[in-house]
Motif scaffolding. Structure first.
Motif, PDB file in Angstrom:
ATOM      1  N   UNK A  16      54.281  48.767  43.371  1.00  0.00           N
ATOM      2  CA  UNK A  16      54.796  47.286  42.584  1.00  0.00           C
ATOM      3  C   UNK A  16      55.871  47.199  42.230  1.00  0.00           C
ATOM      4  N   UNK A  17      56.859  46.229  42.244  1.00  0.00           N
ATOM      5  CA  UNK A  17      57.918  45.971  41.857  1.00  0.00           C
ATOM      6  C   UNK A  17      57.663  45.898  40.589  1.00  0.00           C
ATOM      7  N   UNK A  18      56.828  44.484  40.283  1.00  0.00           N
ATOM      8  CA  UNK A  18      57.048  43.436  39.094  1.00  0.00           C
ATOM      9  C   UNK A  18      56.146  43.153  37.950  1.00  0.00           C
ATOM     10  N   UNK A  19      55.933  42.484  37.120  1.00  0.00           N
ATOM     11  CA  UNK A  19      55.006  42.079  36.558  1.00  0.00           C
ATOM     12  C   UNK A  19      55.228  40.828  36.138  1.00  0.00           C
ATOM     13  N   UNK A  20      55.237  39.633  35.965  1.00  0.00           N
ATOM     14  CA  UNK A  20      55.286  38.804  34.039  1.00  0.00           C
ATOM     15  C   UNK A  20      53.990  38.191  34.032  1.00  0.00           C
ATOM     16  N   UNK A  21      53.926  37.498  33.321  1.00  0.00           N
ATOM     17  CA  UNK A  21      52.820  36.511  32.895  1.00  0.00           C
ATOM     18  C   UNK A  21      52.232  36.127  33.594  1.00  0.00           C
ATOM     19  N   UNK A  22      53.208  35.507  35.114  1.00  0.00           N
ATOM     20  CA  UNK A  22      52.939  34.235  35.829  1.00  0.00           C
ATOM     21  C   UNK A  22      52.299  35.157  37.470  1.00  0.00           C
ATOM     22  N   UNK A  23      52.509  36.653  37.354  1.00  0.00           N
ATOM     23  CA  UNK A  23      52.073  36.854  38.212  1.00  0.00           C
ATOM     24  C   UNK A  23      52.933  38.559  39.161  1.00  0.00           C
ATOM     25  N   UNK A  24      52.855  39.134  40.186  1.00  0.00           N
ATOM     26  CA  UNK A  24      53.304  40.055  40.167  1.00  0.00           C
ATOM     27  C   UNK A  24      54.172  40.096  41.526  1.00  0.00           C
ATOM     28  N   UNK A  25      55.470  40.874  41.555  1.00  0.00           N
ATOM     29  CA  UNK A  25      56.068  40.677  42.992  1.00  0.00           C
ATOM     30  C   UNK A  25      55.758  42.609  43.006  1.00  0.00           C
ATOM     31  N   UNK A  26      55.620  42.448  44.843  1.00  0.00           N
ATOM     32  CA  UNK A  26      55.229  44.361  45.336  1.00  0.00           C
ATOM     33  C   UNK A  26      56.306  43.901  46.483  1.00  0.00           C
ATOM     34  N   UNK A  27      55.817  44.968  46.512  1.00  0.00           N
ATOM     35  CA  UNK A  27      56.231  45.239  48.406  1.00  0.00           C
ATOM     36  C   UNK A  27      55.747  45.000  49.506  1.00  0.00           C
ATOM     37  N   UNK A  51      42.585  41.790  40.728  1.00  0.00           N
ATOM     38  CA  UNK A  51      43.008  41.083  40.988  1.00  0.00           C
ATOM     39  C   UNK A  51      43.121  39.821  41.721  1.00  0.00           C
ATOM     40  N   UNK A  52      42.661  38.544  41.656  1.00  0.00           N
ATOM     41  CA  UNK A  52      42.953  37.434  42.519  1.00  0.00           C
ATOM     42  C   UNK A  52      44.181  37.188  42.170  1.00  0.00           C
ATOM     43  N   UNK A  53      44.704  36.368  43.375  1.00  0.00           N
ATOM     44  CA  UNK A  53      45.353  35.275  43.056  1.00  0.00           C
ATOM     45  C   UNK A  53      46.230  34.595  44.673  1.00  0.00           C
ATOM     46  N   UNK A  54      47.264  33.685  44.220  1.00  0.00           N
ATOM     47  CA  UNK A  54      47.777  33.376  45.574  1.00  0.00           C
ATOM     48  C   UNK A  54      49.656  34.083  46.034  1.00  0.00           C
ATOM     49  N   UNK A  55      49.561  34.101  47.576  1.00  0.00           N
ATOM     50  CA  UNK A  55      50.995  34.394  47.569  1.00  0.00           C
ATOM     51  C   UNK A  55      51.654  33.171  46.753  1.00  0.00           C
ATOM     52  N   UNK A  56      52.723  32.648  46.438  1.00  0.00           N
ATOM     53  CA  UNK A  56      53.582  31.932  45.245  1.00  0.00           C
ATOM     54  C   UNK A  56      55.319  31.891  46.213  1.00  0.00           C
ATOM     55  N   UNK A  57      55.238  33.253  47.324  1.00  0.00           N
ATOM     56  CA  UNK A  57      56.565  33.507  47.488  1.00  0.00           C
ATOM     57  C   UNK A  57      57.130  34.598  48.413  1.00  0.00           C
ATOM     58  N   UNK A  58      57.463  34.702  49.488  1.00  0.00           N
ATOM     59  CA  UNK A  58      57.544  35.795  50.554  1.00  0.00           C
ATOM     60  C   UNK A  58      59.344  36.285  50.444  1.00  0.00           C
ATOM     61  N   UNK A  59      59.537  37.050  50.441  1.00  0.00           N
ATOM     62  CA  UNK A  59      61.121  37.259  51.289  1.00  0.00           C
ATOM     63  C   UNK A  59      61.271  38.381  51.943  1.00  0.00           C
ATOM     64  N   UNK A  60      62.022  38.213  53.163  1.00  0.00           N
ATOM     65  CA  UNK A  60      62.351  39.238  53.776  1.00  0.00           C
ATOM     66  C   UNK A  60      63.528  40.736  52.898  1.00  0.00           C
ATOM     67  N   UNK A  73      44.229  32.734  37.375  1.00  0.00           N
ATOM     68  CA  UNK A  73      43.753  33.041  36.049  1.00  0.00           C
ATOM     69  C   UNK A  73      44.149  33.426  35.198  1.00  0.00           C
ATOM     70  N   UNK A  74      43.702  32.987  33.712  1.00  0.00           N
ATOM     71  CA  UNK A  74      44.154  33.845  32.276  1.00  0.00           C
ATOM     72  C   UNK A  74      43.790  35.022  32.335  1.00  0.00           C
ATOM     73  N   UNK A  75      42.515  35.404  32.707  1.00  0.00           N
ATOM     74  CA  UNK A  75      41.777  36.106  32.828  1.00  0.00           C
ATOM     75  C   UNK A  75      42.191  37.133  33.572  1.00  0.00           C
ATOM     76  N   UNK A  76      42.823  36.986  34.988  1.00  0.00           N
ATOM     77  CA  UNK A  76      43.237  37.926  35.859  1.00  0.00           C
ATOM     78  C   UNK A  76      44.871  38.134  34.982  1.00  0.00           C
ATOM     79  N   UNK A  77      45.504  37.239  34.593  1.00  0.00           N
ATOM     80  CA  UNK A  77      46.280  37.300  33.745  1.00  0.00           C
ATOM     81  C   UNK A  77      46.424  39.099  33.055  1.00  0.00           C
TER      82      UNK A  77
END
Length: 124
Positions: A16-27, A51-60, A73-77
């Motif tokens: 896990x790299x980061x978590x915020x109000x909108x989602x997470x970033x992970x490797x 937690x359910x989510x949708x891939x918002x972005x992907x970076x090499x 949704x807000x519950x997952x957040x």
């Protein structure tokens, strides 16, 4: 942390790299297309840490990929932010115990951490 494409395919444990109000970033060892339905889970915390989510972005990255997952949704957040706090409190407890050389009561450490950091987790 584990990424699971919602077709049921498990990915190896990730960092896990980061978590915020909108989602997470992970490797991730693999790339995901934007819009892919995904679940991420923290196996050590059991089924409640899924937690359910949708891939918002992907970076090499140099050795893998950084994946941004938006909450569905807000519950997952809310649940993800609670899990993040639990992880941070546990990390804080371990640091304090190493510094003083003996075990501390988890409840007391949690209250101390909350007093120091609760404002960072106030609802927006």
């Amino acid at each position: 942390m584990e990424l699971v494409q919602r077709k049921g395919r498990h990915m190896p444990l990730q960092r896990l790299h980061d978590i915020s109000l909108g989602g997470v970033a992970c490797n991730s060892v693999r790339a995901f297309r934007r819009g892919t339905a995904i679940e991420f889970c923290i196996p050590l915390l059991g089924e409640q840490a899924r937690f359910s989510g949708t891939v918002a972005w992907c970076r090499k990255e140099a050795e893998d990929y950084m994946i941004g997952v938006a909450f569905t949704d807000e519950e997952n957040m809310f649940r993800a932010r609670m899990v993040e706090q639990i992880c941070l409190i546990e990390q804080y407890r371990k640091q304090r115990e190493e510094a003083i050389g003996h075990a501390l009561a988890p409840e007391a450490v949690a209250q101390e951490w909350i007093a120091l950091h609760a404002a960072d987790f106030a609802p927006v």
